[in-house]
Design a protein around this motif. Structure first.
Motif, PDB file in Angstrom:
ATOM      1  N   THR A  83      35.937  53.492  40.332  1.00  0.00           N
ATOM      2  CA  THR A  83      36.122  52.044  40.450  1.00  0.00           C
ATOM      3  C   THR A  83      37.602  51.694  40.521  1.00  0.00           C
ATOM      4  O   THR A  83      38.028  50.869  41.338  1.00  0.00           O
ATOM      5  CB  THR A  83      35.459  51.324  39.262  1.00  0.00           C
ATOM      6  N   ASN A  84      38.415  52.331  39.684  1.00  0.00           N
ATOM      7  CA  ASN A  84      39.858  52.084  39.694  1.00  0.00           C
ATOM      8  C   ASN A  84      40.494  52.497  41.020  1.00  0.00           C
ATOM      9  O   ASN A  84      41.413  51.833  41.515  1.00  0.00           O
ATOM     10  CB  ASN A  84      40.523  52.814  38.540  1.00  0.00           C
ATOM     11  N   ALA A  85      40.014  53.599  41.595  1.00  0.00           N
ATOM     12  CA  ALA A  85      40.569  54.071  42.864  1.00  0.00           C
ATOM     13  C   ALA A  85      40.317  53.044  43.972  1.00  0.00           C
ATOM     14  O   ALA A  85      41.229  52.731  44.760  1.00  0.00           O
ATOM     15  CB  ALA A  85      39.947  55.413  43.233  1.00  0.00           C
ATOM     16  N   PHE A  86      39.100  52.537  44.042  1.00  0.00           N
ATOM     17  CA  PHE A  86      38.810  51.490  45.019  1.00  0.00           C
ATOM     18  C   PHE A  86      39.666  50.254  44.756  1.00  0.00           C
ATOM     19  O   PHE A  86      40.244  49.670  45.674  1.00  0.00           O
ATOM     20  CB  PHE A  86      37.326  51.111  44.986  1.00  0.00           C
ATOM     21  N   GLN A  87      39.765  49.862  43.481  1.00  0.00           N
ATOM     22  CA  GLN A  87      40.481  48.633  43.155  1.00  0.00           C
ATOM     23  C   GLN A  87      41.956  48.723  43.497  1.00  0.00           C
ATOM     24  O   GLN A  87      42.554  47.761  44.003  1.00  0.00           O
ATOM     25  CB  GLN A  87      40.305  48.293  41.673  1.00  0.00           C
ATOM     26  N   ASN A  88      42.570  49.874  43.241  1.00  0.00           N
ATOM     27  CA  ASN A  88      43.995  50.043  43.551  1.00  0.00           C
ATOM     28  C   ASN A  88      44.257  49.871  45.046  1.00  0.00           C
ATOM     29  O   ASN A  88      45.249  49.245  45.455  1.00  0.00           O
ATOM     30  CB  ASN A  88      44.478  51.415  43.081  1.00  0.00           C
ATOM     31  N   THR A  89      43.365  50.432  45.851  1.00  0.00           N
ATOM     32  CA  THR A  89      43.512  50.308  47.301  1.00  0.00           C
ATOM     33  C   THR A  89      43.253  48.881  47.765  1.00  0.00           C
ATOM     34  O   THR A  89      43.984  48.334  48.603  1.00  0.00           O
ATOM     35  CB  THR A  89      42.562  51.289  48.005  1.00  0.00           C
ATOM     36  N   ILE A  90      42.214  48.259  47.211  1.00  0.00           N
ATOM     37  CA  ILE A  90      41.874  46.882  47.595  1.00  0.00           C
ATOM     38  C   ILE A  90      42.973  45.913  47.173  1.00  0.00           C
ATOM     39  O   ILE A  90      43.304  44.967  47.910  1.00  0.00           O
ATOM     40  CB  ILE A  90      40.511  46.488  46.978  1.00  0.00           C
ATOM     41  N   ASP A  91      43.565  46.132  46.017  1.00  0.00           N
ATOM     42  CA  ASP A  91      44.652  45.261  45.552  1.00  0.00           C
ATOM     43  C   ASP A  91      45.802  45.229  46.562  1.00  0.00           C
ATOM     44  O   ASP A  91      46.347  44.161  46.877  1.00  0.00           O
ATOM     45  CB  ASP A  91      45.182  45.738  44.197  1.00  0.00           C
ATOM     46  N   ALA A  93      45.606  45.992  49.755  1.00  0.00           N
ATOM     47  CA  ALA A  93      45.122  45.352  50.987  1.00  0.00           C
ATOM     48  C   ALA A  93      45.127  43.827  50.858  1.00  0.00           C
ATOM     49  O   ALA A  93      45.477  43.114  51.811  1.00  0.00           O
ATOM     50  CB  ALA A  93      43.719  45.848  51.313  1.00  0.00           C
ATOM     51  N   ILE A  94      44.763  43.321  49.684  1.00  0.00           N
ATOM     52  CA  ILE A  94      44.775  41.869  49.467  1.00  0.00           C
ATOM     53  C   ILE A  94      46.205  41.347  49.461  1.00  0.00           C
ATOM     54  O   ILE A  94      46.530  40.343  50.117  1.00  0.00           O
ATOM     55  CB  ILE A  94      44.066  41.519  48.145  1.00  0.00           C
ATOM     56  N   ASN A  95      47.073  42.029  48.745  1.00  0.00           N
ATOM     57  CA  ASN A  95      48.454  41.552  48.603  1.00  0.00           C
ATOM     58  C   ASN A  95      49.232  41.582  49.923  1.00  0.00           C
ATOM     59  O   ASN A  95      50.114  40.753  50.153  1.00  0.00           O
ATOM     60  CB  ASN A  95      49.193  42.378  47.552  1.00  0.00           C
ATOM     61  N   GLY A 104      42.632  36.975  51.426  1.00  0.00           N
ATOM     62  CA  GLY A 104      43.793  36.971  50.553  1.00  0.00           C
ATOM     63  C   GLY A 104      43.466  36.687  49.107  1.00  0.00           C
ATOM     64  O   GLY A 104      44.314  36.214  48.337  1.00  0.00           O
ATOM     65  N   ASP A 105      42.250  37.010  48.704  1.00  0.00           N
ATOM     66  CA  ASP A 105      41.824  36.654  47.343  1.00  0.00           C
ATOM     67  C   ASP A 105      40.870  37.715  46.809  1.00  0.00           C
ATOM     68  O   ASP A 105      40.320  38.524  47.553  1.00  0.00           O
ATOM     69  CB  ASP A 105      41.137  35.294  47.356  1.00  0.00           C
ATOM     70  N   HIS A 106      40.655  37.674  45.492  1.00  0.00           N
ATOM     71  CA  HIS A 106      39.732  38.605  44.852  1.00  0.00           C
ATOM     72  C   HIS A 106      38.323  37.997  44.803  1.00  0.00           C
ATOM     73  O   HIS A 106      38.139  36.786  44.947  1.00  0.00           O
ATOM     74  CB  HIS A 106      40.217  38.943  43.436  1.00  0.00           C
ATOM     75  N   SER A 107      37.336  38.850  44.608  1.00  0.00           N
ATOM     76  CA  SER A 107      35.939  38.406  44.549  1.00  0.00           C
ATOM     77  C   SER A 107      35.213  39.194  43.471  1.00  0.00           C
ATOM     78  O   SER A 107      35.740  40.159  42.912  1.00  0.00           O
ATOM     79  CB  SER A 107      35.260  38.604  45.915  1.00  0.00           C
ATOM     80  N   ARG A 123      33.296  42.297  46.256  1.00  0.00           N
ATOM     81  CA  ARG A 123      32.316  41.863  47.249  1.00  0.00           C
ATOM     82  C   ARG A 123      32.924  41.717  48.644  1.00  0.00           C
ATOM     83  O   ARG A 123      32.366  42.206  49.622  1.00  0.00           O
ATOM     84  CB  ARG A 123      31.710  40.530  46.807  1.00  0.00           C
ATOM     85  N   PHE A 124      34.059  41.026  48.769  1.00  0.00           N
ATOM     86  CA  PHE A 124      34.650  40.786  50.084  1.00  0.00           C
ATOM     87  C   PHE A 124      35.049  42.092  50.766  1.00  0.00           C
ATOM     88  O   PHE A 124      35.101  42.152  51.994  1.00  0.00           O
ATOM     89  CB  PHE A 124      35.883  39.891  49.971  1.00  0.00           C
ATOM     90  N   ALA A 125      35.341  43.117  49.967  1.00  0.00           N
ATOM     91  CA  ALA A 125      35.819  44.377  50.534  1.00  0.00           C
ATOM     92  C   ALA A 125      34.689  45.292  50.990  1.00  0.00           C
ATOM     93  O   ALA A 125      34.925  46.214  51.781  1.00  0.00           O
ATOM     94  CB  ALA A 125      36.688  45.114  49.517  1.00  0.00           C
ATOM     95  N   ALA A 126      33.478  45.074  50.511  1.00  0.00           N
ATOM     96  CA  ALA A 126      32.376  45.995  50.793  1.00  0.00           C
ATOM     97  C   ALA A 126      32.180  46.255  52.293  1.00  0.00           C
ATOM     98  O   ALA A 126      32.006  47.410  52.697  1.00  0.00           O
ATOM     99  CB  ALA A 126      31.087  45.479  50.157  1.00  0.00           C
ATOM    100  N   PRO A 127      32.205  45.234  53.172  1.00  0.00           N
ATOM    101  CA  PRO A 127      32.019  45.525  54.600  1.00  0.00           C
ATOM    102  C   PRO A 127      33.114  46.395  55.206  1.00  0.00           C
ATOM    103  O   PRO A 127      32.861  47.125  56.167  1.00  0.00           O
ATOM    104  CB  PRO A 127      32.014  44.126  55.238  1.00  0.00           C
ATOM    105  N   LEU A 128      34.333  46.338  54.664  1.00  0.00           N
ATOM    106  CA  LEU A 128      35.397  47.201  55.179  1.00  0.00           C
ATOM    107  C   LEU A 128      35.054  48.665  54.988  1.00  0.00           C
ATOM    108  O   LEU A 128      35.373  49.513  55.836  1.00  0.00           O
ATOM    109  CB  LEU A 128      36.717  46.892  54.471  1.00  0.00           C
TER     110      LEU A 128
END
Length: 313
Positions: A83-91, A93-95, A104-107, A123-128
């Motif tokens: 979970t942390n690995a996904f979050q670090n990458t998504i963070d 990408a959002i920033n 440009g926001d978290h979900s 949630r917003f990142a799942a389709p990517l």
């Protein structure tokens, strides 16, 4: 989502607009693998793989088209590490605003279906990542002297996706910590002001709908599972908007719902929920629908990702 030739001519066109990705096209995509699990949990576009700001937790093999989340040998548990690995990458990408789909926001956090561990991502990142998401929909209906009528919600004008479109009476994405029923009970209260105790006691699980959508604008591949519930309401119990996601409710006849679907007034996947309800209520039958067999089978597509953890020997 779109139709091959203008407006939909029938129910099958409505399904084709949502379940629109061919089985033969998976070989062109990158497979997303989780640690110690050979099963693909997502299918990604090459352009997404190239643009994603991957952390060192991931290994990319362009030859085999594999995105591998690497195993961790730290003291933390595997679920948390993934979970942390996904979050670090998504963070990142959002920033950096690389992908417009992230707004440009978290979900809220969604669970990865079928993972061997409780792994979550936004949630917003799942389709990517081409990961399947889960939603829950509840049909609320009333048996009247004039026949069956169905409560339909109208989505608020400010919503980012499908503003002002018609929707099922109660619906929502299933958050990581919720079961499908818990999602429905919470959404029924928040969206429709329906008493939680009444919904929990009387709503009935009726099955699932599954499909794979290719977004016609972004090309992203998105498998989805919808858990379907039915609830008969007494005439005196009237849904009322509570939060700001629903603007109003309508009590419509079966024919009014059908015509609204064919006019494309519904959020596309909600049309599938309405079709499924009509089949179970004996409204759509083999006698009045030439595509009956195709419709009934297409509502439950076999997904390309696992839907349960691996069995341990």
């Amino acid at each position: 989502m779109g139709y091959e030739s203008g407006k939909p001519r029938g129910f099958l066109d409505l399904i084709n607009a949502v379940d629109n990705f061919s089985h033969s096209d998976y070989d062109t995509l990158y497979k997303l693998l989780l640690p110690d699990d050979p099963r693909p949990h997502g299918f990604m576009l090459a352009s997404t793989v190239s643009n994603m700001p991957w952390s060192s937790d991931f290994a990319i093999d362009h030859g085999t088209r594999i995105v591998q989340l690497l195993p961790t040998y730290e003291s933390e548990n595997t679920a948390k590490a993934c979970t942390n690995a996904f979050q670090n990458t998504i963070d990142v990408a959002i920033n950096t605003k690389i992908f417009p789909i992230l707004h440009g926001d978290h979900s809220e956090m969604y669970k990865i279906i079928g993972a061997n561990y409780f792994v979550c991502l936004e949630r917003f990142a799942a389709p990517l990542f081409g990961i399947a998401t889960q939603g829950a929909h509840m049909n609320a209906y009333v048996n009247t002297s004039a026949g069956l009528k169905i409560w339909i919600a109208r989505r608020s004008a400010h919503l980012f996706t499908y503003p002002n479109k018609l929707d099922t009476a109660v619906a929502g994405g299933i958050k990581a910590e919720h079961s499908p029923l818990e999602c429905i009970v919470a959404e029924a209260d928040e969206e429709a002001s329906l008493p939680a105790d009444f919904v929990r006691k009387n709503t009935r699980a009726t099955g699932t709908i599954s499909y794979v959508t290719k977004n016609t604008n972004t090309g992203l591949i998105h498998p989805n599972v919808l858990y379907i519930f039915d609830l008969e309401l007494p005439p005196a119990m009237i849904p009322k908007p509570r939060d700001d996601e629903v603007s109003e409710f309508y009590l419509l006849s079966v024919e009014e719902v059908k015509q609204a679907m064919l006019r494309q007034e519904f959020k596309p996947n909600c049309a599938l929920v309405m079709i499924d309800f009509a089949i179970r209520q004996g409204i759509i039958t083999p006698e009045n629908e030439d595509d009956y067999v195709e419709i009934t089978t297409r509502l439950r597509r076999r997904l390309p990702v696992p839907t349960r953890p691996q069995k341990r020997m």
